[in-house]
Design a protein around this motif. Structure first.
Motif, short mmCIF file in Angstrom:
data_model
loop_
_atom_site.label_atom_id
_atom_site.label_comp_id
_atom_site.label_asym_id
_atom_site.label_seq_id
_atom_site.Cartn_x
_atom_site.Cartn_y
_atom_site.Cartn_z
N VAL A 50 8.44 -17.35 10.79
CA VAL A 50 8.11 -17.63 12.19
C VAL A 50 8.26 -16.36 13.03
N VAL A 51 9.36 -15.65 12.84
CA VAL A 51 9.60 -14.43 13.62
C VAL A 51 8.56 -13.37 13.29
N THR A 52 8.19 -13.25 12.03
CA THR A 52 7.17 -12.28 11.63
C THR A 52 5.84 -12.59 12.31
N GLN A 53 5.47 -13.85 12.32
CA GLN A 53 4.21 -14.25 12.96
C GLN A 53 4.29 -14.07 14.47
N LEU A 54 5.44 -14.37 15.05
CA LEU A 54 5.62 -14.19 16.49
C LEU A 54 5.53 -12.72 16.87
N ALA A 55 6.02 -11.84 16.02
CA ALA A 55 5.90 -10.40 16.27
C ALA A 55 4.43 -9.99 16.28
N ALA A 56 3.62 -10.58 15.41
CA ALA A 56 2.18 -10.28 15.40
C ALA A 56 1.54 -10.73 16.70
N VAL A 57 1.95 -11.86 17.24
CA VAL A 57 1.43 -12.34 18.52
C VAL A 57 1.78 -11.34 19.62
N SER A 58 3.01 -10.89 19.60
CA SER A 58 3.47 -9.94 20.61
C SER A 58 2.66 -8.65 20.56
N ARG A 59 2.41 -8.15 19.35
CA ARG A 59 1.61 -6.93 19.21
C ARG A 59 0.19 -7.14 19.72
N ALA A 60 -0.39 -8.28 19.43
CA ALA A 60 -1.76 -8.57 19.89
C ALA A 60 -1.81 -8.61 21.42
N ASP A 76 0.34 -7.09 23.48
CA ASP A 76 0.56 -5.72 23.96
C ASP A 76 -0.72 -4.90 23.87
N ARG A 77 -1.42 -5.02 22.75
CA ARG A 77 -2.65 -4.24 22.59
C ARG A 77 -3.71 -4.66 23.61
N ALA A 78 -3.79 -5.94 23.90
CA ALA A 78 -4.73 -6.41 24.92
C ALA A 78 -4.35 -5.85 26.28
N GLY A 79 -3.07 -5.89 26.59
CA GLY A 79 -2.60 -5.35 27.87
C GLY A 79 -2.87 -3.87 28.01
N PHE A 80 -2.59 -3.12 26.94
CA PHE A 80 -2.86 -1.68 26.99
C PHE A 80 -4.35 -1.41 27.15
N LYS A 81 -5.19 -2.22 26.51
CA LYS A 81 -6.64 -2.04 26.64
C LYS A 81 -7.08 -2.30 28.08
N ILE A 82 -6.51 -3.32 28.70
CA ILE A 82 -6.85 -3.62 30.10
C ILE A 82 -6.45 -2.45 31.00
#
Length: 89
Positions: A39-49, A51-57
């Motif tokens: 669960v934590v591993t998958q949640l970390a992937a969500v967080s990275r996604a 973050d990447r969207a925010g940085f792109k914006i």
């Protein structure tokens, strides 16, 4: 929104949709009683996604600010851009 801004938002939307799907997966994993590590591993992937969207914006916004012609929206100040970056931390 300019055409270049709309084009820049396509990858952002794709990243947000990916994060949305990943988050649904996390919820399903929790509901199914999956291992905490998974669960934590998958949640970390969500967080990275996200973050990447925010940085792109923010990157798109910076580009638009630098290319803004007179009479359009005023560009963001360095302080405003810094605040946006720090909001992602």
């Amino acid at each position: 929104m300019s055409a270049s801004s709309q084009e820049a938002m396509t990858p952002v939307l794709n990243r947000l949709r990916r994060a949305q799907g990943q988050l649904a997966g996390v919820i399903a994993m929790i509901e199914a009683g999956r291992d905490c590590k998974d669960v934590v591993t998958q949640l970390a992937a969500v967080s990275r996604a996200l973050d990447r969207a925010g940085f792109k914006i923010i990157a798109s916004g910076m580009r638009d600010c630098l290319n803004t012609a007179d009479g359009e929206q005023p560009p963001l100040s360095e302080a405003e851009l810094e605040k946006l970056f720090l909001a992602l931390a």
